[in-house]
Design a protein around this motif. Structure first.
Motif, mmCIF file in Angstrom:
data_model
loop_
_atom_site.group_PDB
_atom_site.id
_atom_site.type_symbol
_atom_site.label_atom_id
_atom_site.label_comp_id
_atom_site.label_asym_id
_atom_site.label_seq_id
_atom_site.Cartn_x
_atom_site.Cartn_y
_atom_site.Cartn_z
ATOM 1 N N ASN A 1 -24.998 57.779 25.949
ATOM 2 C CA ASN A 1 -25.374 58.130 27.322
ATOM 3 C C ASN A 1 -24.416 59.153 27.930
ATOM 4 O OD1 ASN A 1 -27.633 56.453 27.291
ATOM 5 N ND2 ASN A 1 -26.439 54.679 27.929
ATOM 6 N N HIS A 2 -24.140 60.201 27.119
ATOM 7 C CA HIS A 2 -23.370 61.380 27.548
ATOM 8 C C HIS A 2 -21.861 61.137 27.610
ATOM 9 C CE1 HIS A 2 -26.996 63.584 29.641
ATOM 10 N NE2 HIS A 2 -27.264 63.179 28.414
ATOM 11 N N GLN A 3 -21.386 59.958 27.219
ATOM 12 C CA GLN A 3 -19.951 59.695 27.220
ATOM 13 C C GLN A 3 -19.421 59.692 25.790
ATOM 14 O OE1 GLN A 3 -18.085 59.560 30.111
ATOM 15 N NE2 GLN A 3 -20.090 60.195 30.926
ATOM 16 N N VAL A 4 -18.304 60.391 25.567
ATOM 17 C CA VAL A 4 -17.723 60.488 24.233
ATOM 18 C C VAL A 4 -17.014 59.188 23.897
ATOM 19 C CG1 VAL A 4 -16.143 61.761 22.750
ATOM 20 C CG2 VAL A 4 -17.432 62.975 24.530
ATOM 21 N N LEU A 5 -17.287 58.652 22.704
ATOM 22 C CA LEU A 5 -16.648 57.428 22.242
ATOM 23 C C LEU A 5 -15.518 57.772 21.275
ATOM 24 C CD1 LEU A 5 -19.886 55.340 21.480
ATOM 25 C CD2 LEU A 5 -18.618 55.533 23.641
ATOM 26 N N GLY A 6 -14.597 56.846 21.103
ATOM 27 C CA GLY A 6 -13.540 57.014 20.111
ATOM 28 C C GLY A 6 -12.427 57.947 20.507
ATOM 29 N N LEU A 7 -12.187 58.094 21.796
ATOM 30 C CA LEU A 7 -11.071 58.926 22.252
ATOM 31 C C LEU A 7 -9.754 58.210 21.976
ATOM 32 C CD1 LEU A 7 -12.581 60.213 25.618
ATOM 33 C CD2 LEU A 7 -12.449 61.405 23.431
ATOM 34 N N PRO A 8 -8.653 58.954 21.778
ATOM 35 C CA PRO A 8 -8.543 60.410 21.912
ATOM 36 C C PRO A 8 -9.064 61.148 20.683
ATOM 37 C CG PRO A 8 -6.435 59.505 21.264
ATOM 38 C CD PRO A 8 -7.351 58.331 21.474
ATOM 39 N N MET A 9 -9.376 62.416 20.890
ATOM 40 C CA MET A 9 -9.821 63.257 19.785
ATOM 41 C C MET A 9 -8.636 63.644 18.913
ATOM 42 S SD MET A 9 -13.150 63.610 20.129
ATOM 43 C CE MET A 9 -13.851 65.142 19.515
ATOM 44 N N LYS A 10 -8.904 63.770 17.634
ATOM 45 C CA LYS A 10 -7.910 64.245 16.676
ATOM 46 C C LYS A 10 -8.422 65.540 16.045
ATOM 47 C CE LYS A 10 -6.052 59.632 15.768
ATOM 48 N NZ LYS A 10 -5.741 58.607 14.740
ATOM 49 N N TYR B 1 -16.836 66.266 16.046
ATOM 50 C CA TYR B 1 -17.347 65.109 15.331
ATOM 51 C C TYR B 1 -17.056 63.862 16.161
ATOM 52 C CZ TYR B 1 -17.049 68.661 11.654
ATOM 53 O OH TYR B 1 -17.162 69.816 10.928
ATOM 54 N N ALA B 2 -18.095 63.342 16.807
ATOM 55 C CA ALA B 2 -17.921 62.178 17.671
ATOM 56 C C ALA B 2 -19.290 61.613 18.013
ATOM 57 C CB ALA B 2 -17.187 62.555 18.955
ATOM 58 N N TYR B 3 -19.309 60.338 18.367
ATOM 59 C CA TYR B 3 -20.508 59.724 18.924
ATOM 60 C C TYR B 3 -20.462 59.852 20.440
ATOM 61 C CZ TYR B 3 -20.785 57.411 14.328
ATOM 62 O OH TYR B 3 -20.841 57.151 12.991
ATOM 63 N N LEU B 4 -21.628 60.125 21.024
ATOM 64 C CA LEU B 4 -21.763 60.114 22.473
ATOM 65 C C LEU B 4 -22.842 59.091 22.835
ATOM 66 C CD1 LEU B 4 -20.846 63.216 21.769
ATOM 67 C CD2 LEU B 4 -21.469 63.610 24.151
ATOM 68 N N SER C 1 -11.292 59.527 17.060
ATOM 69 C CA SER C 1 -10.364 58.669 16.323
ATOM 70 C C SER C 1 -11.075 57.684 15.404
ATOM 71 C CB SER C 1 -9.479 57.897 17.307
ATOM 72 O OG SER C 1 -8.745 58.777 18.117
ATOM 73 N N ASP C 2 -12.266 57.224 15.792
ATOM 74 C CA ASP C 2 -12.971 56.207 15.012
ATOM 75 C C ASP C 2 -14.101 56.785 14.169
ATOM 76 O OD1 ASP C 2 -14.709 56.948 16.994
ATOM 77 O OD2 ASP C 2 -15.266 54.907 17.580
ATOM 78 N N PHE C 3 -14.145 58.103 13.996
ATOM 79 C CA PHE C 3 -15.272 58.753 13.322
ATOM 80 C C PHE C 3 -15.010 58.817 11.821
ATOM 81 C CE2 PHE C 3 -18.143 62.199 12.140
ATOM 82 C CZ PHE C 3 -19.240 61.987 12.971
ATOM 83 N N VAL C 4 -15.887 58.188 11.030
ATOM 84 C CA VAL C 4 -15.777 58.191 9.568
ATOM 85 C C VAL C 4 -17.048 58.849 9.022
ATOM 86 C CG1 VAL C 4 -15.516 56.804 7.486
ATOM 87 C CG2 VAL C 4 -14.435 56.058 9.632
ATOM 88 N N PHE C 5 -16.905 59.997 8.413
ATOM 89 C CA PHE C 5 -18.059 60.788 7.981
ATOM 90 C C PHE C 5 -18.984 59.993 7.063
ATOM 91 C CE2 PHE C 5 -15.098 63.918 9.455
ATOM 92 C CZ PHE C 5 -15.863 64.969 9.925
#
Length: 519
Positions: free
Chosen positions: A198-207, A193-196, A230-234
């Motif tokens: 242009n192919h780069q993962v946002l909101g790192l680090p992953m939890k 569960y993350a936004y990408l 880290s910044d992903f809110v469903f």
């Protein structure tokens, strides 16, 4: 020799007329294109298609009133991934490695390198292209340890992953015809569960999320355990993607010299059903209906942005769904709402509810407002349509199952205006073929979620299913044993398409529809 003045004036006028006749005429401006692909939205959810819908959908209804609605449009599959593949490539997904089911979030890219997509086709025509929303076509992740597998455990219940999220992905939307991308990898209930961007993962680090399950949270509130940014809110994903789409439109409004194509695949109303406070109780179909209301409002925000930015008059807008709604018999009993209208089954099934989808098309000046078409068509047909719009023939090995929609846009009520036949495909890989009003399913059962998924016929019973949809839209009267010649013809046609690389003959070129005022 001196000519009289009146002769000189006539010669000058004649010369001016000849120059005007032979001077190049300005080309018609290429339209911008916006494709809104809802996720699990049912045909019967929209008020413009189902007058008895328990869900208010004023923005989608507005789109229908300002354009054309198709009443016999189908997704190429009854589930997510294969439909998205077909829409982008104009090719049935069962011709790829994915013969049934859908991909998960860590699966590798499904679209082969170099295969033409609607994105790359329109790039070649000078478009700026963007994909904002749910991808669900595989991504090539980078391993932390190159010597170890990428994932451990069953695909839907991973024990662990060997992914270096900081490296992004090496294959995704930008590899397949999109200049800009802002996506989530797959469905909102499948990790990671993350936004990408242009192919780069946002909101790192992953939890890590333990997941949410309907036995505790209620019907439709569900996502699996797994990695989460880290910044992903469903609850905020649908609105976040809509805001990003509006932002993209604002950016393109400043560059009117270049047309754009925005592919906007929504994450809703697929599970998890997470309507915001503003829409709770706004429908008569429970949490799901309220979530559809939120989808409709997101559509409205995008349409309003087109109006505000003065883009509407030159933008072709398409709204559709990747398959039918996952609306169970118990849901119908509870709310009296027919999310899949009067069609049999639900999402994933080979029956009509699995793949007959809403399809609204607005093209100012080209399509008569408030019109409809009964033409048999498929989401794979966007590829040939966009090629046709730009007077281009598709190259060999591209859009193998795509027909142009342009002949249906003149408003004439011709069921065969687009294509002569169509292949359907279910979650489990069950096939069906449609030709005119006849639909053949060579086996028994739904091949999806509805019971019976599979059925072994007893002696003397029909081994397959044949329906006359003109007389039996609910697929209740199986005519398989009464029409053996028609069964044999359709079975032969299905085998032919399965054994050949294409279901489309050499494409014809069609003129653009005339201005809608002439209809």
């Amino acid at each position: 020799m001196n000519l009289p003045k009146r002769y000189l004036l006539c010669l000058l006028a004649l010369g001016a007329c000849l120059m005007a006749c032979h001077s190049p005429q300005p080309e018609e401006t290429a339209p911008n294109i916006l494709i809104i692909l809802a996720d699990d939205l049912g045909y019967g959810d929209l008020s413009c298609l189902n007058p008895d819908s328990k869900i208010p959908t004023p923005n989608m209804d507005r789109l229908a009133s300002e354009g054309m609605l198709f009443t016999d449009m189908h997704s190429p599959s009854a589930v997510c991934t294969p439909t998205r593949y077909g829409l982008l490539t104009g090719r049935y997904c069962w011709r790829t490695r994915l013969k049934s089911g859908v991909l998960v979030g860590h699966d590798p890219a499904l679209i082969a390198p170099g295969r033409l997509t609607i994105g790359s086709l329109l790039q070649q025509q000078g478009y700026h292209t963007a994909c904002i929303g749910k991808w669900h076509l595989g991504l090539n992740w980078v391993k932390k340890d190159p010597e170890r597998p990428l994932t451990y455990g069953p695909a839907w219940q991973l024990d662990s992953v060997n992914v270096d999220y900081s490296q992004g992905v090496t294959d995704g939307p930008n590899s397949h015809g999109f200049d800009y991308s802002y996506i989530i990898p797959s469905s909102l209930d499948i990790q990671p569960y993350a936004y990408l961007e242009n192919h780069q993962v946002l909101g790192l680090p992953m939890k890590f999320t333990e997941g949410v399950y309907p036995d505790k949270a209620g019907r439709g509130v569900f996502w699996r355990y797994g990695d989460v940014a880290s910044d992903f809110v469903f609850e905020e994903v649908l609105d976040q993607l809509t805001a990003k789409a509006v932002s993209y439109l604002e950016g393109r409004a400043d560059k009117p010299e270049q047309p754009f194509m925005l592919y906007f695949p929504l994450t809703a109303p697929h599970t998890p059903w997470l309507p915001t406070k503003e829409v709770r109780g706004a429908s008569g179909a429970g949490r799901y209906g309220d979530f559809v209301v939120q989808v409709d409002r997101c559509v409205g925000r995008v349409l309003d942005a087109l109006d505000r930015l003065q883009l509407s008059s030159n933008t072709l807008v398409i709204l559709t769904s990747d398959n039918g709604a996952d609306w169970r018999p118990s849901d119908i009993e509870a709310y009296g709402h027919l999310a899949n209208y009067h069609f049999r089954g639900r999402k994933a099934d080979i029956w009509e509810a699995g793949h007959r989808v809403p399809f609204l098309l607005r093209w100012p000046g080209k399509v008569m407002p408030g019109s409809s078409s009964p033409a048999l068509a498929c989401l794979t047909d966007l590829m040939a349509t966009f090629a046709d719009m730009h007077n281009r023939r598709l190259p060999e090995g591209a859009g193998e199952d795509s027909y142009s929609l342009l002949p249906a846009l003149d408003g004439k009520q011709q069921p065969d205006a687009v294509r002569p036949d169509l292949i359907h495909h279910s979650l489990a890989g069950k096939f069906a073929i449609r030709k005119n009003e006849w639909k053949l399913i060579p086996s028994r059962g739904s091949g999806g979620f509805s019971q019976p998924k599979n059925y072994e016929p007893k002696e003397g019973e029909a081994p397959g299913q044949l329906y006359n949809l003109a007389q039996d839209i609910g697929e209740n009267d199986n005519l398989y044993l009464q029409a053996p010649r028609r069964v044999a013809q359709l079975e032969q046609l299905l085998r032919h398409y399965q054994q050949t690389a294409s279901s489309r003959p050499e494409p014809e070129q069609h003129a653009l529809p005339p201005d809608s005022e002439q209809h």
